[in-house]
Design an enzyme around this catalytic site. Structure first.
Site, PDB file in Angstrom:
ATOM      1  N   CYS A  76      10.137 -12.506  -5.782  1.00 19.37           N
ATOM      2  CA  CYS A  76       9.383 -11.270  -5.514  1.00 19.37           C
ATOM      3  C   CYS A  76      10.237 -10.258  -4.756  1.00 19.37           C
ATOM      4  CB  CYS A  76       8.136 -11.603  -4.716  1.00 19.37           C
ATOM      5  SG  CYS A  76       7.182 -12.905  -5.504  1.00 19.37           S
ATOM      6  N   LYS A 120       2.209  -2.140  -4.409  1.00 18.25           N
ATOM      7  CA  LYS A 120       2.762  -3.506  -4.477  1.00 18.25           C
ATOM      8  C   LYS A 120       4.288  -3.488  -4.326  1.00 18.25           C
ATOM      9  CE  LYS A 120       3.539  -7.761  -5.324  1.00 18.25           C
ATOM     10  NZ  LYS A 120       3.119  -8.858  -4.483  1.00 18.25           N
TER      11      LYS A 120
END
Ligand code: SAJ
Length: 432
Positions: free
Chosen positions: A269, A215
């Site tokens: 993010c 991720k």
């Protein structure tokens, strides 16, 4: 296997990822309980409404709440599956903060029972899922926790990062491939069975540590590639070359695919996650850290160029867009917002802001004199335009409505704009 309608799922954290995830699972017929620490969020969802904007989310939530498959609460209840989707911000010095994750694990520990599955979805530093397992082992010595027992564990613990793009969340939650990392292979298999209930994309299993790093790697990859485009744009400006043309031409090479420069990188993010890799190994992450610095530094470069352009343009100037990216109403960590604030501070009522996704000007502009206008008024009344966001409504403005204006297009949406070059900006400097 428990049937869809008998399955009980608790989703901890009802934000941009937790709420859509809870709603998508509730659509399968499972009984979903969403847990949040804010009473207002709980009340909003229980009344069938949403507290965040995302395409089609309002209709889905009102439907599953009306059907009784989704409800929200401050209080945890027993469930078969616990999904943790809470924020993982960074602290001082870009150090990851997993406090919310550990608090969520503490909350669910109270009702955990043999046969349950715990999945962490929050973007997390490598090793966080193991920390969750260690915490559960400490809080529930009566349960055999994977990684903390030589016998067959009572519960399964896994990591499965979300990968959805804001604006396409409900589509990507279903269609994207998922990486599922177990504390043990058996944990991963148990989580796989859960995700297959609502994911159409491929579900691939691995270890929790590899899934955590995957991720972080995805977002760091994008950040590094955007930084390359941003650095190129500054070099091209200094050389008097149109960076957009260079990128279009270079991308005709079969193995080159340069992303788009802009006023910086926003959102919660891409501008955050790469720091988790840097924090894990500061000595060996020079490229990832430099990319972050280049992208953060692009905001100041954009402000300087826009200031030079506005100073040389008599009359009002419209700043187009405040959102952190195109076609969404999310202003979190938005480079466009930072640039607009700085310009409003300096130029006051000469600054007009166009943001079709805002009903009023955000509080940050109070007292600056800047006003919110629509795109038609901007095209009629402003002599200069600064494009900060590539919203579709801006892209569709034809050349004849802007040909006679001073334009600084940070997103390259108007390749046909006559090339009156804005004043050169100071070079982007990065610490390496
Ligand atoms: N941006 C550029 N140039 C580009 C692409 C993006 O300047 O060529 C800017 C955008 O304007 C924006 C920022 O980067 O300010 C981030 O936008 P984005 O669309 O690249 O990504 P996010 O933050 O909306 O979502 C990302 C996605 N990650 C990847 O594409 C690798 C999404 O799949 C993740 O689920 C999400 O982060 C997340 O939650 O981690």
């Amino acid at each position: 296997m428990i049937s869809d309608t008998e399955l009980k799922v608790a989703v901890l954290g009802l934000g941009y990822i937790g709420l859509p995830t809870a709603a998508v699972i509730a659509r399968t017929g499972a009984q979903v309980l969403g847990i949040d620490v804010h009473q207002s969020v709980v009340d909003t969802i229980n009344s069938g409404k949403v507290h965040i904007e995302e395409v089609d989310l309002d209709g889905l939530v009102s439907g599953v709440v009306a059907r009784g498959t989704l409800r929200a609460s401050l209080q945890i209840e027993p469930a078969d599956v616990f999904v943790i989707a809470v924020p993982t911000p960074f602290d001082e010095g870009h150090q990851p903060n997993i406090g919310y994750v550990l608090r969520a694990a503490t909350t669910l520990a109270a009702v955990l029972k043999p046969g349950d599955l715990v999945v962490l979805e929050s973007t997390s530093p490598v090793g966080t899922t193991e920390k969750v397992a260690a915490l559960l082992a400490e809080l529930r010595p009566d349960l055999r926790i994977p990684g903390h027992t030589h016998e067959s564990p009572d519960v399964a613990i896994a990591y499965c990062p979300e990968r959805v793009l804001p604006g396409r969340i409900l589509i990507e939650l279903i269609d994207n491939d998922r990486v599922i990392g177990g504390i043990t292979p058996r944990c991963a298999r148990k989580a796989l069975g859960f995700y297959r209930r609502f994911v159409r994309g491929a579900c691939v299993t691995t270890t929790s540590r590899a899934a955590e790093m995957t991720k972080l790697t995805e977002n760091a990859f994008r950040d590094v590639n955007i930084a390359f485009a941003n650095e190129l744009s500054v070099i091209a400006d200094g050389l008097g070359v149109d960076v957009w043309e260079v990128i279009r031409l270079a991308n005709r090479h079969p193995r080159v695919n340069i992303l788009s420069p802009g006023p910086g990188v926003g959102g919660h993010c891409i501008a955050v996650d790469p720091w988790f890799l840097v924090a894990a190994d500061p000595d060996n992450s020079a490229l990832i850290r430099t990319a972050r610095e280049v992208n953060d530094g692009k905001v100041a470069v954009t402000i300087a160029r826009a200031e030079a352009m506005i100073a040389a343009t008599p009359g009002p100037v419209a700043l187009l867009g405040l959102a952190f990216k195109a076609n969404i109403d999310d202003f979190r960590e938005s480079p466009a917002l930072k640039v607009a604030q700085a310009l409003a501070q300096r130029f006051g009522d000469r600054v007009r802001i166009v943001e079709p996704y805002a009903r009023t000007l955000p509080a940050d502009f109070a007292g600056t004199g800047a006003t919110l206008i629509d795109i038609d008024t901007a095209l009629e009344s402003c002599t200069g335009l600064v494009v900060l966001v590539d919203h579709d409504v801006f892209k569709s403005v034809p050349l004849d409505e802007r040909a006679d204006k001073a334009v600084y297009d940070t997103r390259g949406i108007w390749p046909d704009q006559p090339k009156a070059r804005p004043a050169a900006a100071p070079p982007l400097r990065v610490a390496v």
